[in-house]
Scaffold this motif. Structure first.
Motif, PDB file in Angstrom:
ATOM      1  N   ALA A 185      -5.001 -11.075   1.923  1.00 18.19           N
ATOM      2  CA  ALA A 185      -3.911 -10.725   2.846  1.00 18.19           C
ATOM      3  C   ALA A 185      -3.995 -11.581   4.107  1.00 18.19           C
ATOM      4  CB  ALA A 185      -3.983  -9.238   3.193  1.00 18.19           C
ATOM      5  N   VAL A 186      -5.202 -11.747   4.623  1.00 17.65           N
ATOM      6  CA  VAL A 186      -5.383 -12.559   5.838  1.00 17.65           C
ATOM      7  C   VAL A 186      -5.040 -14.020   5.551  1.00 17.65           C
ATOM      8  CG1 VAL A 186      -7.104 -13.415   7.477  1.00 17.65           C
ATOM      9  CG2 VAL A 186      -7.062 -10.982   6.865  1.00 17.65           C
ATOM     10  N   GLU A 187      -5.565 -14.545   4.438  1.00 21.37           N
ATOM     11  CA  GLU A 187      -5.314 -15.958   4.098  1.00 21.37           C
ATOM     12  C   GLU A 187      -3.837 -16.247   3.898  1.00 21.37           C
ATOM     13  OE1 GLU A 187      -9.519 -16.883   1.755  1.00 21.37           O
ATOM     14  OE2 GLU A 187      -7.626 -16.940   0.650  1.00 21.37           O
ATOM     15  N   LYS A 188      -3.099 -15.260   3.398  1.00 19.73           N
ATOM     16  CA  LYS A 188      -1.661 -15.456   3.163  1.00 19.73           C
ATOM     17  C   LYS A 188      -0.843 -15.238   4.430  1.00 19.73           C
ATOM     18  CE  LYS A 188      -2.161 -16.085  -1.324  1.00 19.73           C
ATOM     19  NZ  LYS A 188      -1.873 -17.371  -1.984  1.00 19.73           N
ATOM     20  N   GLY A 189      -1.522 -14.891   5.537  1.00 14.70           N
ATOM     21  CA  GLY A 189      -0.824 -14.776   6.811  1.00 14.70           C
ATOM     22  C   GLY A 189      -0.356 -13.377   7.151  1.00 14.70           C
ATOM     23  N   TYR A 190      -0.903 -12.372   6.457  1.00 14.90           N
ATOM     24  CA  TYR A 190      -0.443 -10.997   6.667  1.00 14.90           C
ATOM     25  C   TYR A 190      -1.549 -10.095   7.211  1.00 14.90           C
ATOM     26  CZ  TYR A 190       3.602 -12.444   3.892  1.00 14.90           C
ATOM     27  OH  TYR A 190       4.726 -13.084   3.431  1.00 14.90           O
ATOM     28  N   GLY A 191      -2.481 -10.668   7.960  1.00 15.28           N
ATOM     29  CA  GLY A 191      -3.598  -9.874   8.461  1.00 15.28           C
ATOM     30  C   GLY A 191      -3.186  -8.752   9.402  1.00 15.28           C
ATOM     31  N   ASP A 192      -2.031  -8.910  10.066  1.00 16.89           N
ATOM     32  CA  ASP A 192      -1.601  -7.874  11.023  1.00 16.89           C
ATOM     33  C   ASP A 192      -1.115  -6.610  10.346  1.00 16.89           C
ATOM     34  OD1 ASP A 192      -2.252  -9.236  13.258  1.00 16.89           O
ATOM     35  OD2 ASP A 192      -0.221  -9.962  13.680  1.00 16.89           O
ATOM     36  N   ALA A 193      -0.543  -6.731   9.152  1.00 18.21           N
ATOM     37  CA  ALA A 193       0.033  -5.555   8.497  1.00 18.21           C
ATOM     38  C   ALA A 193       0.144  -5.794   7.000  1.00 18.21           C
ATOM     39  CB  ALA A 193       1.417  -5.244   9.077  1.00 18.21           C
ATOM     40  N   TYR A 194      -0.626  -5.064   6.270  1.00 19.52           N
ATOM     41  CA  TYR A 194      -0.494  -5.100   4.813  1.00 19.52           C
ATOM     42  C   TYR A 194      -0.884  -3.743   4.272  1.00 19.52           C
ATOM     43  CZ  TYR A 194      -5.594  -5.710   4.514  1.00 19.52           C
ATOM     44  OH  TYR A 194      -6.942  -5.535   4.617  1.00 19.52           O
ATOM     45  N   ARG A 195      -0.484  -3.486   3.048  1.00 17.56           N
ATOM     46  CA  ARG A 195      -0.802  -2.196   2.425  1.00 17.56           C
ATOM     47  C   ARG A 195      -1.585  -2.430   1.151  1.00 17.56           C
ATOM     48  NH1 ARG A 195       3.587   2.532   1.826  1.00 17.56           N
ATOM     49  NH2 ARG A 195       3.038   2.699   4.037  1.00 17.56           N
ATOM     50  N   VAL A 196      -2.609  -1.604   0.967  1.00 13.91           N
ATOM     51  CA  VAL A 196      -3.425  -1.621  -0.248  1.00 13.91           C
ATOM     52  C   VAL A 196      -3.177  -0.309  -0.979  1.00 13.91           C
ATOM     53  CG1 VAL A 196      -5.808  -1.389  -1.040  1.00 13.91           C
ATOM     54  CG2 VAL A 196      -5.216  -3.202   0.557  1.00 13.91           C
ATOM     55  N   VAL A 197      -2.901  -0.406  -2.276  1.00  8.66           N
ATOM     56  CA  VAL A 197      -2.593   0.788  -3.073  1.00  8.66           C
ATOM     57  C   VAL A 197      -3.398   0.740  -4.365  1.00  8.66           C
ATOM     58  CG1 VAL A 197      -0.786   1.998  -4.385  1.00  8.66           C
ATOM     59  CG2 VAL A 197      -0.233   0.952  -2.171  1.00  8.66           C
ATOM     60  N   ILE A 198      -3.974   1.887  -4.723  1.00 10.98           N
ATOM     61  CA  ILE A 198      -4.551   2.059  -6.061  1.00 10.98           C
ATOM     62  C   ILE A 198      -3.920   3.307  -6.651  1.00 10.98           C
ATOM     63  CG2 ILE A 198      -6.611   2.492  -7.434  1.00 10.98           C
ATOM     64  CD1 ILE A 198      -8.276   1.160  -5.241  1.00 10.98           C
ATOM     65  N   ASN A 199      -3.172   3.157  -7.723  1.00  8.61           N
ATOM     66  CA  ASN A 199      -2.632   4.298  -8.451  1.00  8.61           C
ATOM     67  C   ASN A 199      -3.655   4.687  -9.512  1.00  8.61           C
ATOM     68  OD1 ASN A 199      -0.101   4.193  -7.062  1.00  8.61           O
ATOM     69  ND2 ASN A 199       0.535   2.511  -8.407  1.00  8.61           N
ATOM     70  N   SER A 200      -4.082   5.941  -9.498  1.00 13.52           N
ATOM     71  CA  SER A 200      -5.058   6.405 -10.492  1.00 13.52           C
ATOM     72  C   SER A 200      -4.432   7.536 -11.289  1.00 13.52           C
ATOM     73  CB  SER A 200      -6.344   6.882  -9.800  1.00 13.52           C
ATOM     74  OG  SER A 200      -7.313   7.268 -10.770  1.00 13.52           O
ATOM     75  N   GLY A 201      -3.985   7.208 -12.516  1.00 16.69           N
ATOM     76  CA  GLY A 201      -3.357   8.212 -13.370  1.00 16.69           C
ATOM     77  C   GLY A 201      -1.847   8.021 -13.440  1.00 16.69           C
ATOM     78  N   ALA A 202      -1.278   8.366 -14.598  1.00 16.94           N
ATOM     79  CA  ALA A 202       0.149   8.137 -14.839  1.00 16.94           C
ATOM     80  C   ALA A 202       1.023   8.849 -13.812  1.00 16.94           C
ATOM     81  CB  ALA A 202       0.507   8.580 -16.258  1.00 16.94           C
ATOM     82  N   ASP A 203       0.675  10.077 -13.462  1.00 20.17           N
ATOM     83  CA  ASP A 203       1.516  10.818 -12.516  1.00 20.17           C
ATOM     84  C   ASP A 203       1.428  10.258 -11.103  1.00 20.17           C
ATOM     85  OD1 ASP A 203       2.475  12.424 -14.504  1.00 20.17           O
ATOM     86  OD2 ASP A 203       1.290  14.194 -13.964  1.00 20.17           O
ATOM     87  N   ALA A 204       0.437   9.434 -10.850  1.00 19.78           N
ATOM     88  CA  ALA A 204       0.342   8.753  -9.549  1.00 19.78           C
ATOM     89  C   ALA A 204       1.059   7.403  -9.587  1.00 19.78           C
ATOM     90  CB  ALA A 204      -1.115   8.565  -9.158  1.00 19.78           C
ATOM     91  N   GLY A 205       1.625   7.052 -10.744  1.00 20.87           N
ATOM     92  CA  GLY A 205       2.363   5.806 -10.851  1.00 20.87           C
ATOM     93  C   GLY A 205       1.628   4.708 -11.583  1.00 20.87           C
ATOM     94  N   GLN A 206       0.436   5.005 -12.115  1.00 18.95           N
ATOM     95  CA  GLN A 206      -0.304   3.949 -12.824  1.00 18.95           C
ATOM     96  C   GLN A 206       0.351   3.681 -14.177  1.00 18.95           C
ATOM     97  OE1 GLN A 206      -4.532   4.630 -13.351  1.00 18.95           O
ATOM     98  NE2 GLN A 206      -4.868   2.530 -14.109  1.00 18.95           N
ATOM     99  N   SER A 207       0.592   2.424 -14.470  1.00 15.29           N
ATOM    100  CA  SER A 207       1.223   2.046 -15.741  1.00 15.29           C
ATOM    101  C   SER A 207       0.342   1.115 -16.563  1.00 15.29           C
ATOM    102  CB  SER A 207       2.583   1.384 -15.489  1.00 15.29           C
ATOM    103  OG  SER A 207       2.422   0.228 -14.688  1.00 15.29           O
ATOM    104  N   VAL A 208      -0.601   0.445 -15.932  1.00 15.86           N
ATOM    105  CA  VAL A 208      -1.542  -0.424 -16.646  1.00 15.86           C
ATOM    106  C   VAL A 208      -2.934   0.169 -16.435  1.00 15.86           C
ATOM    107  CG1 VAL A 208      -2.518  -2.735 -16.878  1.00 15.86           C
ATOM    108  CG2 VAL A 208      -0.082  -2.457 -16.305  1.00 15.86           C
ATOM    109  N   PHE A 209      -3.571   0.559 -17.555  1.00 19.86           N
ATOM    110  CA  PHE A 209      -4.826   1.305 -17.445  1.00 19.86           C
ATOM    111  C   PHE A 209      -6.042   0.383 -17.479  1.00 19.86           C
ATOM    112  CE2 PHE A 209      -1.598   4.331 -17.975  1.00 19.86           C
ATOM    113  CZ  PHE A 209      -2.004   5.380 -17.170  1.00 19.86           C
ATOM    114  N   HIS A 210      -6.037  -0.485 -16.493  1.00 15.34           N
ATOM    115  CA  HIS A 210      -7.156  -1.366 -16.142  1.00 15.34           C
ATOM    116  C   HIS A 210      -7.088  -1.394 -14.620  1.00 15.34           C
ATOM    117  CE1 HIS A 210      -9.449  -5.397 -16.965  1.00 15.34           C
ATOM    118  NE2 HIS A 210      -9.688  -4.977 -15.731  1.00 15.34           N
ATOM    119  N   LEU A 211      -8.082  -0.793 -14.001  1.00 13.73           N
ATOM    120  CA  LEU A 211      -8.066  -0.625 -12.543  1.00 13.73           C
ATOM    121  C   LEU A 211      -7.570  -1.882 -11.830  1.00 13.73           C
ATOM    122  CD1 LEU A 211      -9.003   1.016  -9.995  1.00 13.73           C
ATOM    123  CD2 LEU A 211     -11.198  -0.132 -10.247  1.00 13.73           C
TER     124      LEU A 211
END
Ligand code: 5GP
Length: 124
Positions: A83-109
């Motif tokens: 995120a920093v290298e791409k120029g977005y160090g001031d504001a970025y979001r990190v998301v991990i969806n764990s489980g289908a009901d949380a929005g996970q669609s690919v079951f490889h973390l």
């Protein structure tokens, strides 16, 4: 735990992300090291949308154990560095969806890294 795309008794299928890591499917790589890779998301939800993916095919975050402590820390540090290298160090979001009901669609973390637009809270 048996990943949803796999059938008990059969040789486990590779996950979609494992096939990308193994270059069996295309992917736009932005980072690689001995523990993880990062690729551009095929359907970006923001101007920057990367996926940081461990080489170890943990299906979901809930499947991680104390043995994975260093790996999980590494994934976050890589997410931050990208995120920093791409120029977005001031504001970025990190998301991990764990489980289908949380929005996970690919079951490889994987860790989503999103940036380049305003984000609302709570997420939908
Ligand atoms: P999840 O819903 O599991 O948290 O996130 C899966 C992400 O993988 C989604 O953002 C989706 O756009 C992305 N994705 C699905 N298939 C592919 C693919 O073949 N290549 C890439 N680069 N991303 C993918």
């Amino acid at each position: 735990m048996v990943p949803p795309e796999n059938t008990p008794g059969k040789t486990p299928a590779k996950t979609l992300f494992q096939r990308i890591i193994d270059r069996e499917l295309p992917g736009k790589f932005v980072h690689e090291d001995n523990q993880c890779v990062a690729i551009e998301d095929i359907n970006p939800g923001a101007p920057l949308h990367l996926l940081v993916i461990p080489r170890k095919p943990l299906p979901r975050l809930v499947d991680a154990t104390a043995e994975d402590q260093a790996l999980l820390g590494h994934l976050l540090l890589v997410a931050n560095r990208l995120a920093v290298e791409k120029g977005y160090g001031d504001a970025y979001r990190v998301v991990i969806n764990s489980g289908a009901d949380a929005g996970q669609s690919v079951f490889h973390l994987h860790v989503h890294v999103l940036a380049g637009r305003p984000f609302r809270w709570p997420p939908g």
